[in-house]
Design an enzyme around this catalytic site. Structure first.
Site, PDB file in Angstrom:
ATOM      1  N   CYS A 134       0.819  -1.203   0.061  1.00 22.66           N
ATOM      2  CA  CYS A 134      -0.061  -0.002   0.005  1.00 22.66           C
ATOM      3  C   CYS A 134       0.902   1.236   0.051  1.00 22.66           C
ATOM      4  CB  CYS A 134      -0.938   0.182   1.408  1.00 22.66           C
ATOM      5  SG  CYS A 134      -1.797   1.332   1.564  1.00 22.66           S
ATOM      6  N   HIS A 190      -9.797  -0.305   3.750  1.00 23.69           N
ATOM      7  CA  HIS A 190      -9.180   1.113   4.028  1.00 23.69           C
ATOM      8  C   HIS A 190     -10.494   1.727   4.490  1.00 23.69           C
ATOM      9  CE1 HIS A 190      -5.378   0.042   3.204  1.00 23.69           C
ATOM     10  NE2 HIS A 190      -5.132   0.764   2.035  1.00 23.69           N
ATOM     11  N   HIS A 249      -9.285  -4.535  -0.910  1.00 23.62           N
ATOM     12  CA  HIS A 249      -8.237  -3.896  -0.065  1.00 23.62           C
ATOM     13  C   HIS A 249      -8.783  -2.512   0.172  1.00 23.62           C
ATOM     14  CE1 HIS A 249      -3.868  -2.813   0.479  1.00 23.62           C
ATOM     15  NE2 HIS A 249      -4.243  -1.524   0.218  1.00 23.62           N
ATOM     16  N   GLU A 250      -9.324  -1.802  -0.679  1.00 23.19           N
ATOM     17  CA  GLU A 250      -9.785  -0.286  -0.770  1.00 23.19           C
ATOM     18  C   GLU A 250     -10.948  -0.162   0.227  1.00 23.19           C
ATOM     19  OE1 GLU A 250      -7.604   1.661  -1.269  1.00 23.19           O
ATOM     20  OE2 GLU A 250      -6.493   0.551  -2.794  1.00 23.19           O
TER      21      GLU A 250
END
Length: 136
Positions: A85, A130, A126-127
Site C-alpha cells: 500500500c 481501508h 483492499h480499498e
C-alpha cells in the site's frame, strides 16, 4: 486535483463516513491522484488523501472506476495473498476472495450492483478494508 498521499496506520483509525452527492469532487480528486501514481498504485481510498469518506478509486489498464459507499454483498473463493500500500511500508499477508458482488453508488449516486473477480476484486477488497478502518 492531485492530492498528497497520507502515510501511516493512523489514517485508517476510523471507519469512513458515508459519501453524499456533495463528495463527487473528492471522488474526482481521488481518481486524479491515483492516475498520477499509476506506476506504483492501482487503487486508493479517500482516507489515503486525508478525507474520511467511503470513496474508492480503481485503475487497471485503461479502465477507471470511482465508487461511492462500496459494500461487498457476496464473496467466494477465499485465498491468502500478500499486498502492499502506498500509505504503508512493506508487504502484508491478507485474506481475500476470488469473486465478489458489490453494491455502490456511481458519480450520479445511482445504486449499482456489479460482479468482480480476480485482480480487480482483490483491489476493491483492499480499498474497502481501508474505508472500514482495516489496515492490511
Amino acid at each position: 486535483m492531485i492530492r498528497e498521499i497520507k502515510k501511516g496506520t493512523q489514517i485508517f483509525d476510523k471507519k469512513a463516513k458515508r459519501a453524499t452527492l456533495k463528495d463527487v469532487e473528492t471522488g474526482q480528486d481521488l481518481l486524479d491522484t491515483l492516475i498520477a501514481h499509476k506506476d506504483e498504485c492501482v487503487g486508493m481510498a479517500a482516507n489515503m488523501i486525508g478525507i474520511n469518506k467511503a470513496i474508492i478509486a480503481i485503475s487497471m489498464s485503461n479502465v477507471q472506476y470511482v465508487m461511492y459507499n462500496p459494500r461487498i454483498i457476496r464473496k467466494s473463493g477465499k485465498y491468502l495473498t500478500q499486498e502492499g500500500c502506498l500509505s504503508l511500508d512493506g508487504m502484508k499477508n491478507c485474506m481475500r476472495y476470488q469473486e465478489i458482488d458489490l453494491e455502490y453508488n456511481d458519480a450520479n449516486f445511482k445504486k449499482v450492483h456489479a460482479h468482480f473477480s480476480g485482480t480487480i476484486a482483490q483491489i476493491i477488497q483492499h480499498e474497502i478494508d481501508h474505508c472500514n478502518g482495516i489496515v492490511i
